[in-house]
Design a protein around this motif. Structure first.
Motif, PDB file in Angstrom:
ATOM      1  N   ASP A   1     -28.567 -18.990  16.372  1.00  0.00           N
ATOM      2  CA  ASP A   1     -28.012 -17.683  16.665  1.00  0.00           C
ATOM      3  C   ASP A   1     -26.489 -17.701  16.587  1.00  0.00           C
ATOM      4  O   ASP A   1     -25.879 -16.729  16.188  1.00  0.00           O
ATOM      5  CB  ASP A   1     -28.451 -17.201  18.049  1.00  0.00           C
ATOM      6  N   VAL A   2     -25.862 -18.800  16.978  1.00  0.00           N
ATOM      7  CA  VAL A   2     -24.413 -18.901  16.962  1.00  0.00           C
ATOM      8  C   VAL A   2     -23.892 -18.945  15.531  1.00  0.00           C
ATOM      9  O   VAL A   2     -22.896 -18.333  15.202  1.00  0.00           O
ATOM     10  CB  VAL A   2     -23.954 -20.150  17.752  1.00  0.00           C
ATOM     11  N   SER A   3     -24.565 -19.662  14.641  1.00  0.00           N
ATOM     12  CA  SER A   3     -24.064 -19.840  13.292  1.00  0.00           C
ATOM     13  C   SER A   3     -24.446 -18.695  12.356  1.00  0.00           C
ATOM     14  O   SER A   3     -23.762 -18.459  11.381  1.00  0.00           O
ATOM     15  CB  SER A   3     -24.550 -21.166  12.711  1.00  0.00           C
ATOM     16  N   GLN A   4     -25.523 -18.003  12.598  1.00  0.00           N
ATOM     17  CA  GLN A   4     -25.984 -16.920  11.747  1.00  0.00           C
ATOM     18  C   GLN A   4     -25.826 -15.581  12.462  1.00  0.00           C
ATOM     19  O   GLN A   4     -26.316 -15.416  13.567  1.00  0.00           O
ATOM     20  CB  GLN A   4     -27.462 -17.114  11.389  1.00  0.00           C
ATOM     21  N   PRO A   5     -25.147 -14.617  11.827  1.00  0.00           N
ATOM     22  CA  PRO A   5     -25.056 -13.298  12.466  1.00  0.00           C
ATOM     23  C   PRO A   5     -26.427 -12.632  12.520  1.00  0.00           C
ATOM     24  O   PRO A   5     -27.271 -12.857  11.656  1.00  0.00           O
ATOM     25  CB  PRO A   5     -24.105 -12.529  11.548  1.00  0.00           C
ATOM     26  N   THR A   6     -26.659 -11.832  13.550  1.00  0.00           N
ATOM     27  CA  THR A   6     -27.921 -11.106  13.648  1.00  0.00           C
ATOM     28  C   THR A   6     -27.866  -9.783  12.893  1.00  0.00           C
ATOM     29  O   THR A   6     -28.889  -9.258  12.485  1.00  0.00           O
ATOM     30  CB  THR A   6     -28.300 -10.833  15.113  1.00  0.00           C
ATOM     31  N   ARG A   7     -26.674  -9.255  12.709  1.00  0.00           N
ATOM     32  CA  ARG A   7     -26.460  -8.016  11.961  1.00  0.00           C
ATOM     33  C   ARG A   7     -25.147  -8.136  11.201  1.00  0.00           C
ATOM     34  O   ARG A   7     -24.205  -8.756  11.681  1.00  0.00           O
ATOM     35  CB  ARG A   7     -26.375  -6.791  12.878  1.00  0.00           C
ATOM     36  N   ILE A   8     -25.093  -7.509  10.014  1.00  0.00           N
ATOM     37  CA  ILE A   8     -23.859  -7.418   9.254  1.00  0.00           C
ATOM     38  C   ILE A   8     -23.716  -5.978   8.776  1.00  0.00           C
ATOM     39  O   ILE A   8     -24.676  -5.210   8.784  1.00  0.00           O
ATOM     40  CB  ILE A   8     -23.844  -8.374   8.041  1.00  0.00           C
ATOM     41  N   PHE A   9     -22.505  -5.603   8.367  1.00  0.00           N
ATOM     42  CA  PHE A   9     -22.352  -4.290   7.766  1.00  0.00           C
ATOM     43  C   PHE A   9     -23.149  -4.247   6.476  1.00  0.00           C
ATOM     44  O   PHE A   9     -23.223  -5.227   5.740  1.00  0.00           O
ATOM     45  CB  PHE A   9     -20.876  -3.988   7.467  1.00  0.00           C
ATOM     46  N   ARG A  10     -23.745  -3.114   6.216  1.00  0.00           N
ATOM     47  CA  ARG A  10     -24.500  -2.928   4.979  1.00  0.00           C
ATOM     48  C   ARG A  10     -23.568  -3.269   3.812  1.00  0.00           C
ATOM     49  O   ARG A  10     -22.438  -2.778   3.754  1.00  0.00           O
ATOM     50  CB  ARG A  10     -24.976  -1.478   4.900  1.00  0.00           C
TER      51      ARG A  10
END
Length: 93
Positions: free
Chosen positions: A8-17
């Motif tokens: 969870d720390v290394s991978q974002p859970t959401r990004i801007f489209r």
């Protein structure tokens, strides 16, 4: 902590489209990233990080939604994983 929390720390859970921020600039006559960043309540450097795939703050998302009349689902998406989780486990990450 367990491996799931580390991920969870290394991978974002959401990004801007993807492409959204540039489309908003173009469609609304915003001349610079700095001007868009001011609307969002962030720095230009933070905007660049978001464009690069960093997870945006809730405040930045909400400010963008309010300023341009967008729903949250129109702004953020789940990122595509860089590699399958099975490969990460096999490598020992």
């Amino acid at each position: 902590m367990n491996a799931a929390n580390d991920m969870d720390v290394s991978q974002p859970t959401r990004i801007f489209r993807p492409g959204l921020l540039d489309r908003i600039k173009t469609n609304n006559g915003i001349q610079s990233d700095e001007a868009l960043a001011r609307i969002m309540g962030i720095s230009r450097a933070t905007l660049q990080r978001y464009k690069g795939g960093d997870e945006p703050s809730l405040r930045a998302i909400a400010n963008l939604a309010d300023a341009f009349g967008l729903a949250l689902g129109e702004i953020v998406v789940k990122p595509v994983p860089a590699e399958p989780s099975e490969q990460r486990e096999a490598v020992g990450a």
